[in-house]
Design a protein around this motif. Structure first.
Motif, mmCIF file in Angstrom:
data_model
loop_
_atom_site.group_PDB
_atom_site.id
_atom_site.type_symbol
_atom_site.label_atom_id
_atom_site.label_comp_id
_atom_site.label_asym_id
_atom_site.label_seq_id
_atom_site.Cartn_x
_atom_site.Cartn_y
_atom_site.Cartn_z
ATOM 1 N N LEU A 152 0.830 -1.206 0.000
ATOM 2 C CA LEU A 152 0.000 0.000 0.000
ATOM 3 C C LEU A 152 0.863 1.253 0.000
ATOM 4 O O LEU A 152 0.614 2.195 -0.755
ATOM 5 N N ASP A 153 1.912 1.246 0.819
ATOM 6 C CA ASP A 153 2.783 2.419 0.906
ATOM 7 C C ASP A 153 3.506 2.669 -0.406
ATOM 8 O O ASP A 153 3.688 3.822 -0.823
ATOM 9 N N ALA A 154 3.911 1.583 -1.060
ATOM 10 C CA ALA A 154 4.593 1.749 -2.348
ATOM 11 C C ALA A 154 3.689 2.428 -3.371
ATOM 12 O O ALA A 154 4.159 3.142 -4.256
ATOM 13 N N CYS A 155 2.373 2.225 -3.219
ATOM 14 C CA CYS A 155 1.421 2.804 -4.167
ATOM 15 C C CYS A 155 1.188 4.284 -3.936
ATOM 16 O O CYS A 155 0.778 4.995 -4.859
ATOM 17 N N ILE A 156 1.425 4.777 -2.715
ATOM 18 C CA ILE A 156 1.116 6.183 -2.424
ATOM 19 C C ILE A 156 2.348 6.996 -2.042
ATOM 20 O O ILE A 156 2.260 8.214 -1.892
ATOM 21 N N ALA A 157 3.501 6.338 -1.911
ATOM 22 C CA ALA A 157 4.680 7.017 -1.367
ATOM 23 C C ALA A 157 5.077 8.250 -2.159
ATOM 24 O O ALA A 157 5.478 9.264 -1.583
ATOM 25 N N ASN A 158 4.950 8.177 -3.463
ATOM 26 C CA ASN A 158 5.357 9.307 -4.302
ATOM 27 C C ASN A 158 4.166 10.095 -4.845
ATOM 28 O O ASN A 158 4.315 10.938 -5.725
ATOM 29 N N ASN A 159 2.996 9.791 -4.316
ATOM 30 C CA ASN A 159 1.788 10.520 -4.713
ATOM 31 C C ASN A 159 0.816 10.476 -3.543
ATOM 32 O O ASN A 159 -0.197 9.781 -3.575
ATOM 33 N N SER A 160 1.155 11.231 -2.487
ATOM 34 C CA SER A 160 0.392 11.169 -1.248
ATOM 35 C C SER A 160 -1.046 11.631 -1.412
ATOM 36 O O SER A 160 -1.894 11.333 -0.559
ATOM 37 N N ALA A 161 -1.346 12.348 -2.489
ATOM 38 C CA ALA A 161 -2.719 12.792 -2.719
ATOM 39 C C ALA A 161 -3.668 11.604 -2.850
ATOM 40 O O ALA A 161 -4.868 11.719 -2.576
ATOM 41 N N MET A 162 -3.125 10.452 -3.235
ATOM 42 C CA MET A 162 -3.950 9.256 -3.346
ATOM 43 C C MET A 162 -4.396 8.731 -1.989
ATOM 44 O O MET A 162 -5.275 7.873 -1.902
ATOM 45 N N GLY A 163 -3.776 9.238 -0.929
ATOM 46 C CA GLY A 163 -4.133 8.792 0.411
ATOM 47 C C GLY A 163 -5.575 9.066 0.773
ATOM 48 O O GLY A 163 -6.136 8.416 1.655
ATOM 49 N N VAL A 164 -6.214 10.002 0.064
ATOM 50 C CA VAL A 164 -7.613 10.331 0.359
ATOM 51 C C VAL A 164 -8.518 9.127 0.096
ATOM 52 O O VAL A 164 -9.562 8.975 0.744
ATOM 53 N N VAL A 165 -8.115 8.255 -0.828
ATOM 54 C CA VAL A 165 -8.897 7.050 -1.112
ATOM 55 C C VAL A 165 -9.014 6.172 0.125
ATOM 56 O O VAL A 165 -10.022 5.490 0.343
ATOM 57 N N LEU A 166 -7.988 6.216 0.969
ATOM 58 C CA LEU A 166 -7.920 5.324 2.126
ATOM 59 C C LEU A 166 -8.730 5.820 3.319
ATOM 60 O O LEU A 166 -8.969 5.063 4.251
ATOM 61 N N ALA A 167 -9.131 7.084 3.283
ATOM 62 C CA ALA A 167 -9.836 7.645 4.434
ATOM 63 C C ALA A 167 -11.137 6.910 4.720
ATOM 64 O O ALA A 167 -11.508 6.688 5.881
ATOM 65 N N GLN A 168 -11.850 6.509 3.666
ATOM 66 C CA GLN A 168 -13.145 5.853 3.852
ATOM 67 C C GLN A 168 -13.023 4.486 4.515
ATOM 68 O O GLN A 168 -13.999 3.963 5.056
ATOM 69 N N TYR A 169 -11.820 3.908 4.479
ATOM 70 C CA TYR A 169 -11.592 2.603 5.097
ATOM 71 C C TYR A 169 -10.933 2.722 6.478
ATOM 72 O O TYR A 169 -10.568 1.707 7.077
ATOM 73 N N HIS A 170 -10.760 3.964 6.938
ATOM 74 C CA HIS A 170 -10.127 4.213 8.245
ATOM 75 C C HIS A 170 -8.770 3.490 8.345
ATOM 76 O O HIS A 170 -8.433 2.892 9.359
ATOM 77 N N THR A 171 -8.024 3.585 7.249
ATOM 78 C CA THR A 171 -6.744 2.885 7.167
ATOM 79 C C THR A 171 -5.766 3.361 8.229
ATOM 80 O O THR A 171 -5.020 2.557 8.807
ATOM 81 N N VAL A 172 -5.755 4.666 8.526
ATOM 82 C CA VAL A 172 -4.813 5.190 9.510
ATOM 83 C C VAL A 172 -5.063 4.574 10.890
ATOM 84 O O VAL A 172 -4.123 4.174 11.580
ATOM 85 N N SER A 173 -6.318 4.473 11.301
ATOM 86 C CA SER A 173 -6.604 3.887 12.610
ATOM 87 C C SER A 173 -6.218 2.407 12.640
ATOM 88 O O SER A 173 -5.736 1.899 13.667
ATOM 89 N N GLU A 174 -6.395 1.715 11.507
ATOM 90 C CA GLU A 174 -5.987 0.301 11.447
ATOM 91 C C GLU A 174 -4.463 0.173 11.532
ATOM 92 O O GLU A 174 -3.938 -0.742 12.181
ATOM 93 N N LEU A 175 -3.765 1.101 10.898
ATOM 94 C CA LEU A 175 -2.303 1.081 10.964
ATOM 95 C C LEU A 175 -1.802 1.383 12.371
ATOM 96 O O LEU A 175 -0.799 0.813 12.820
#
Length: 386
Positions: free
Chosen positions: A238-261
């Motif tokens: 997952l990190d490899a997919c967003i590391a150089n384009n952090s704007a894509m991180g907004v996709v993960l908000a709906q899954y509460h990815t940060v709290s899971e991490l």
């Protein structure tokens, strides 16, 4: 004498490869002999660019490519694909020679055929991995042929929910296939960085798939050690997919990815390297996405980062935590969310906060870690704790 020895070794290598290629051609009815010949070929060519290039020049590379398609014997197909992968990995010219839409389409057929075993699929994924690694042409082919969509499907379906939650061993063939697919997806989008493929990956639901699998794994990670390890693998991809384009991180908000991490980070069995991977992923999720930043603070991510910063002796881990704290600086205007993230030092004067942090940093400061990194980190923490 040394020069003569090198020349003799090169001559012997070329003789051996010529004989082995002839063996492959004249043993079509003896799969075991062909498998043994293939094993010997890849042992010669492994990490040997000169041998791999010579084998390509004498037609061996394309013969093995054809053999993988034409052979009726599974053991020969598997050995041929593995040998191709070794040679591609060993020599960039061999990689470019085989980096064609036709080969990707052949590999897709191996992956979708009902009679293809797990090991044959794993060898096919390995060839895809070495074709796309450090190769933008390969990344283009994997996208244009639809191969990346198939990899996503494999990622979703290779391990069932029950298999993810069992005490799976890394020697299990299905786990090895799943892990290989995970690594290949990572290379497809970020090795090298490829913004076009990243956007395509997101458009076909790639990040959504990774986030959903992570969510599924985390539901059982407190009970299953294997689920926790699998979650770390998914996190790295997952990190490899967003590391150089952090704007894509907004996709993960709906899954509460940060709290899971953050939950995953609290696992006491994690290695330092695994912690670094998780924290960097949190950092890339929160770098520009306000929703993820708020989630970090609302789930006590700030105190956790401060704890990592003050207790760790690993410089890379400290840098990762500092990266996340730097993102937190953007949250000063979000009063309630910010307050929820200040539980560790709530209600204390700023001078006292500074003293507490200085005291906590002092034991680590005496280690070998560079003084500047601690001064910078301390200044940053004091700055974001008004």
């Amino acid at each position: 004498m040394d020069t003569q020895k090198v020349q003799k070794n090169q001559c012997d290598m070329k003789t051996d490869l010529n004989l082995l290629l002839e063996c492959l051609k004249y043993q079509m009815d003896c799969p075991l002999s062909q498998k043994e010949a293939l094993i010997t070929i890849y042992s010669i060519c492994q990490q040997n660019s000169e041998a791999s290039e010579y084998f390509r020049e004498i037609g061996g590379l394309m013969f093995i490519n054809d053999l993988a398609k034409a052979s009726a014997h599974c053991i020969v197909k598997e050995a041929a694909l593995f040998t191709l992968g070794i040679i591609i990995e060993s020599d960039v010219y061999c990689q470019q020679t085989l980096c064609t839409s036709a080969l990707f389409e052949d590999l897709i057929l191996f992956l979708i055929k009902k009679d293809s075993g797990v090991n044959l699929k794993r060898m096919s994924v390995y060839v895809i991995l070495v074709l796309v690694s450090n190769n933008k042409n390969g990344q283009t082919c994997v996208r244009d042929t639809g191969c990346i969509s198939l990899l996503l499907q494999l990622f979703r379906t290779t391990l069932s929910t029950s298999e993810k939650n069992l005490s799976a061993k890394t020697t299990d063939p299905c786990y090895q296939l799943w892990s290989s697919v995970c690594s290949t997806l990572c290379a497809c989008v970020n090795n090298p960085q490829n913004a076009y493929v990243q956007k395509y990956f997101v458009s076909i639901g790639g990040l959504d798939t990774l986030a959903k699998v992570l969510l599924e794994l985390m539901h059982d990670s407190c009970l299953s050690h294997s689920s926790m390890k699998l979650a770390v693998v998914v996190t790295k991809t997952l990190d490899a997919c967003i590391a150089n384009n952090s704007a894509m991180g907004v996709v993960l908000a709906q899954y509460h990815t940060v709290s899971e991490l953050l939950k995953l980070l609290s696992n006491e069995t994690l290695s330092t390297g695994e912690k670094i991977s998780i924290i960097l992923t949190i950092g890339h999720c929160t770098e520009v996405c306000e929703e993820n930043q708020c989630e970090l603070l609302q789930n006590n991510g700030l105190p956790l980062m401060i704890q990592v910063l003050t207790e760790s002796q690993d410089e890379e881990l400290i840098k990762a935590a500092t990266f996340v704290l730097q993102n937190c600086k953007q949250m000063n205007t979000y009063g309630e969310a910010w307050q929820n993230g200040r539980l560790q030092l709530r209600g204390r004067p700023k001078v006292l906060k500074t003293n507490i942090l200085c005291s906590a940093l002092q034991p680590a400061h005496q280690k070998d870690t560079s003084e500047s990194s601690f001064v910078e980190a301390l200044s940053l923490v004091c700055d974001i704790l008004p």
